[in-house]
Design a protein around this motif. Structure first.
Motif, PDB file in Angstrom:
ATOM      1  N   ALA A  12       0.852  -1.193   0.000  1.00 58.64           N
ATOM      2  CA  ALA A  12       0.000   0.000   0.000  1.00 58.64           C
ATOM      3  C   ALA A  12       0.882   1.234   0.000  1.00 58.64           C
ATOM      4  N   LEU A  13       0.475   2.251  -0.728  1.00 57.11           N
ATOM      5  CA  LEU A  13       1.235   3.491  -0.823  1.00 57.11           C
ATOM      6  C   LEU A  13       0.584   4.565   0.033  1.00 57.11           C
ATOM      7  N   ARG A  14       1.396   5.302   0.755  1.00 60.65           N
ATOM      8  CA  ARG A  14       0.889   6.344   1.645  1.00 60.65           C
ATOM      9  C   ARG A  14       0.344   7.516   0.836  1.00 60.65           C
ATOM     10  N   ASP A  15      -0.882   7.928   1.150  1.00 62.64           N
ATOM     11  CA  ASP A  15      -1.515   9.042   0.440  1.00 62.64           C
ATOM     12  C   ASP A  15      -2.520   9.692   1.381  1.00 62.64           C
ATOM     13  N   ASP A  16      -2.002  10.390   2.393  1.00 62.99           N
ATOM     14  CA  ASP A  16      -2.853  10.968   3.430  1.00 62.99           C
ATOM     15  C   ASP A  16      -3.843  11.970   2.846  1.00 62.99           C
ATOM     16  N   ILE A  17      -5.005  12.045   3.478  1.00 64.18           N
ATOM     17  CA  ILE A  17      -6.040  13.005   3.119  1.00 64.18           C
ATOM     18  C   ILE A  17      -6.181  13.963   4.294  1.00 64.18           C
ATOM     19  N   GLY A  18      -5.534  15.129   4.202  1.00 63.22           N
ATOM     20  CA  GLY A  18      -5.473  16.022   5.354  1.00 63.22           C
ATOM     21  C   GLY A  18      -4.761  15.334   6.497  1.00 63.22           C
ATOM     22  N   ASP A  19      -5.392  15.313   7.676  1.00 61.98           N
ATOM     23  CA  ASP A  19      -4.768  14.650   8.830  1.00 61.98           C
ATOM     24  C   ASP A  19      -5.224  13.199   8.959  1.00 61.98           C
ATOM     25  N   LEU A  20      -5.912  12.682   7.953  1.00 62.86           N
ATOM     26  CA  LEU A  20      -6.349  11.285   7.960  1.00 62.86           C
ATOM     27  C   LEU A  20      -5.282  10.411   7.307  1.00 62.86           C
ATOM     28  N   ILE A  21      -4.647   9.560   8.108  1.00 64.01           N
ATOM     29  CA  ILE A  21      -3.636   8.651   7.582  1.00 64.01           C
ATOM     30  C   ILE A  21      -4.300   7.698   6.597  1.00 64.01           C
ATOM     31  N   THR A  22      -3.781   7.650   5.372  1.00 58.04           N
ATOM     32  CA  THR A  22      -4.399   6.836   4.319  1.00 58.04           C
ATOM     33  C   THR A  22      -3.320   6.097   3.541  1.00 58.04           C
ATOM     34  N   GLN A  23      -3.550   4.803   3.355  1.00 58.30           N
ATOM     35  CA  GLN A  23      -2.672   3.993   2.515  1.00 58.30           C
ATOM     36  C   GLN A  23      -3.534   3.271   1.485  1.00 58.30           C
ATOM     37  N   PRO A  45      -4.520   2.894  11.034  1.00 56.56           N
ATOM     38  CA  PRO A  45      -5.072   3.211  12.356  1.00 56.56           C
ATOM     39  C   PRO A  45      -4.444   4.456  12.960  1.00 56.56           C
ATOM     40  N   GLN A  46      -5.272   5.223  13.651  1.00 62.12           N
ATOM     41  CA  GLN A  46      -4.806   6.412  14.336  1.00 62.12           C
ATOM     42  C   GLN A  46      -5.805   6.754  15.430  1.00 62.12           C
ATOM     43  N   THR A  47      -5.402   7.648  16.316  1.00 66.08           N
ATOM     44  CA  THR A  47      -6.273   8.066  17.410  1.00 66.08           C
ATOM     45  C   THR A  47      -6.527   9.559  17.293  1.00 66.08           C
ATOM     46  N   TYR A  48      -7.786   9.920  17.263  1.00 66.42           N
ATOM     47  CA  TYR A  48      -8.186  11.325  17.190  1.00 66.42           C
ATOM     48  C   TYR A  48      -8.351  11.889  18.598  1.00 66.42           C
ATOM     49  N   PRO A  49      -7.945  13.126  18.819  1.00 65.45           N
ATOM     50  CA  PRO A  49      -8.123  13.746  20.129  1.00 65.45           C
ATOM     51  C   PRO A  49      -9.568  14.222  20.304  1.00 65.45           C
ATOM     52  N   PRO A  50      -9.966  14.549  21.517  1.00 65.62           N
ATOM     53  CA  PRO A  50     -11.280  15.178  21.699  1.00 65.62           C
ATOM     54  C   PRO A  50     -11.375  16.486  20.906  1.00 65.62           C
ATOM     55  N   HIS A  51     -12.582  16.831  20.531  1.00 69.14           N
ATOM     56  CA  HIS A  51     -12.866  18.075  19.812  1.00 69.14           C
ATOM     57  C   HIS A  51     -12.095  18.130  18.488  1.00 69.14           C
ATOM     58  N   ASN A  52     -12.180  17.019  17.738  1.00 68.74           N
ATOM     59  CA  ASN A  52     -11.499  16.924  16.446  1.00 68.74           C
ATOM     60  C   ASN A  52     -12.451  17.323  15.316  1.00 68.74           C
ATOM     61  N   ARG A  53     -11.899  17.429  14.106  1.00 70.34           N
ATOM     62  CA  ARG A  53     -12.698  17.814  12.940  1.00 70.34           C
ATOM     63  C   ARG A  53     -13.326  16.615  12.235  1.00 70.34           C
ATOM     64  N   GLY A  54     -12.913  15.417  12.604  1.00 70.03           N
ATOM     65  CA  GLY A  54     -13.525  14.223  12.048  1.00 70.03           C
ATOM     66  C   GLY A  54     -13.126  13.943  10.608  1.00 70.03           C
ATOM     67  N   LEU A  55     -13.849  13.054   9.991  1.00 69.46           N
ATOM     68  CA  LEU A  55     -13.551  12.618   8.626  1.00 69.46           C
ATOM     69  C   LEU A  55     -13.899  13.708   7.611  1.00 69.46           C
ATOM     70  N   PRO A  56     -13.153  13.775   6.507  1.00 72.38           N
ATOM     71  CA  PRO A  56     -13.330  14.870   5.549  1.00 72.38           C
ATOM     72  C   PRO A  56     -14.250  14.564   4.373  1.00 72.38           C
ATOM     73  N   GLY A 117     -10.997   9.307  19.751  1.00 70.48           N
ATOM     74  CA  GLY A 117     -10.796   7.881  19.959  1.00 70.48           C
ATOM     75  C   GLY A 117     -10.114   7.243  18.768  1.00 70.48           C
ATOM     76  N   PRO A 118      -9.908   5.912  18.816  1.00 71.11           N
ATOM     77  CA  PRO A 118      -9.237   5.207  17.710  1.00 71.11           C
ATOM     78  C   PRO A 118     -10.120   5.154  16.475  1.00 71.11           C
ATOM     79  N   LEU A 119      -9.462   5.155  15.309  1.00 69.59           N
ATOM     80  CA  LEU A 119     -10.181   5.086  14.036  1.00 69.59           C
ATOM     81  C   LEU A 119      -9.389   4.237  13.054  1.00 69.59           C
ATOM     82  N   GLU A 120     -10.064   3.291  12.422  1.00 67.46           N
ATOM     83  CA  GLU A 120      -9.487   2.526  11.313  1.00 67.46           C
ATOM     84  C   GLU A 120     -10.627   2.064  10.418  1.00 67.46           C
ATOM     85  N   ILE A 121     -10.541   2.421   9.136  1.00 67.01           N
ATOM     86  CA  ILE A 121     -11.616   2.154   8.182  1.00 67.01           C
ATOM     87  C   ILE A 121     -11.020   1.661   6.871  1.00 67.01           C
ATOM     88  N   LEU A 122     -11.648   0.677   6.260  1.00 72.31           N
ATOM     89  CA  LEU A 122     -11.302   0.219   4.915  1.00 72.31           C
ATOM     90  C   LEU A 122     -12.472   0.540   3.999  1.00 72.31           C
TER      91      LEU A 122
END
Length: 287
Positions: A12-23, A45-56, A117-122
């Motif tokens: 998988a090739l790294r291709d982040d979308i903003g602060d969302l780690i994406t491969q 996988p990554q962990t978002y802090p409280p009061h985050n902007r969420g998915l884009p 909290g933690p986030l990991e999505i396919l």
């Protein structure tokens, strides 16, 4: 009976979308698709802090294919212009048939924005054949408890069966094209042999851990896609360590494919028509 061979292992090739780690293992420089499987994004996988902007992934259109989204950690809100809406939590799956066209959004619910909290999505894109490109849009949202968990190999393998059949159990999604789709958890040493693959293409992506795959015992590690040959009617795998795998298979469509952003059709003229239809509001009201 013969085993499919591993042709190539694709990282998988790294291709982040903003602060969302994406491969992204598919498509890549050596492989356009595993017909009918077109595209896979691995977020986290990554962990978002409280009061985050969420998915884009705000409102955007699709036509001509299906999206299958696995929520491994965290939670995901789905809304679309056909009136479907749900919040799916860890272990759940969203299966959306874009078909003739709709607008949808995949965003973080208020609870996740506030608490983090933690986030990991396919997210996997699955093509539709020409006669189904303009089928009516549909959506199925499944929580973890809605998906059969089949315990195999003496408890060392658990198959979460979203679509297709395994040993008399059917997944809750009735795929329009007979796609088999599952997420499989392995404990170290766990073995799985998948039969019934003659004339079908296999999608095998290792999310975490590592497997030996096929008769040559090729090692496939985390964030890698195993490209299997078309010959053979089954494949075996053994976990070298605890592992999670996305496993699907389907008959190849074999039709011309033209992709343009969120549209996947069979010709440039159909892509241009999709753009005109979207601009004319034929995908429904934006949200």
């Amino acid at each position: 009976m013969s085993d499919k061979l591993v042709r190539r292992i694709h990282p998988a090739l790294r291709d982040d979308i903003g602060d969302l780690i994406t491969q992204r293992p598919l498509p890549n420089a050596h492989l356009d698709q595993v017909d009918p499987f077109l595209f896979l994004n691995h977020h986290g996988p990554q962990t978002y802090p409280p009061h985050n902007r969420g998915l884009p992934f705000g409102p955007h259109p699709h036509r001509g294919f299906e999206t299958v989204t696995f929520i491994l950690a965290g939670m995901l809100t789905h809304k679309d212009s056909a009136g479907h809406e749900s919040i799916i939590r860890a272990g759940g799956v969203q299966w959306m048939t874009a078909g003739s066209g709709l607008i949808h959004a995949e965003i973080s619910p208020r609870e996740f924005l506030d608490k983090g909290g933690p986030l990991e999505i396919l997210q996997l894109w699955v093509n539709l054949p020409p006669h189904l490109k303009m089928t009516a849009p549909a959506y199925t949202g499944l929580q973890k408890e809605d998906i059969p968990a089949l315990v195999l190999d003496g408890g060392r393998v658990t198959m979460h069966l979203s679509a297709g059949e395994w040993d008399g159990t059917r997944g809750p999604v009735n795929s329009l094209t007979g796609v088999f789709m599952s997420a499989v958890e392995f404990k170290a040493g766990g073995r799985l042999r998948v039969p019934g693959l003659a004339g079908r293409n296999v999608f095998l992506y290792v999310v975490r851990g590592a497997l030996q795959v096929g008769v040559a015992d090729d090692r496939v590690g985390a964030f890698h896609l195993a490209e299997l040959g078309s010959e053979g009617d089954e494949v075996g795998m053994r976990a070298l360590e605890d592992a999670v795998v996305l496993l699907g298979h389907a008959e190849p469509i074999g039709a011309p494919m033209v992709a343009h952003g969120p549209f996947v059709m069979n010709s440039r003229a159909e892509i241009e028509q999709a753009i005109r239809d979207y601009q004319a509001g034929k995908f429904g009201a934006s949200m």
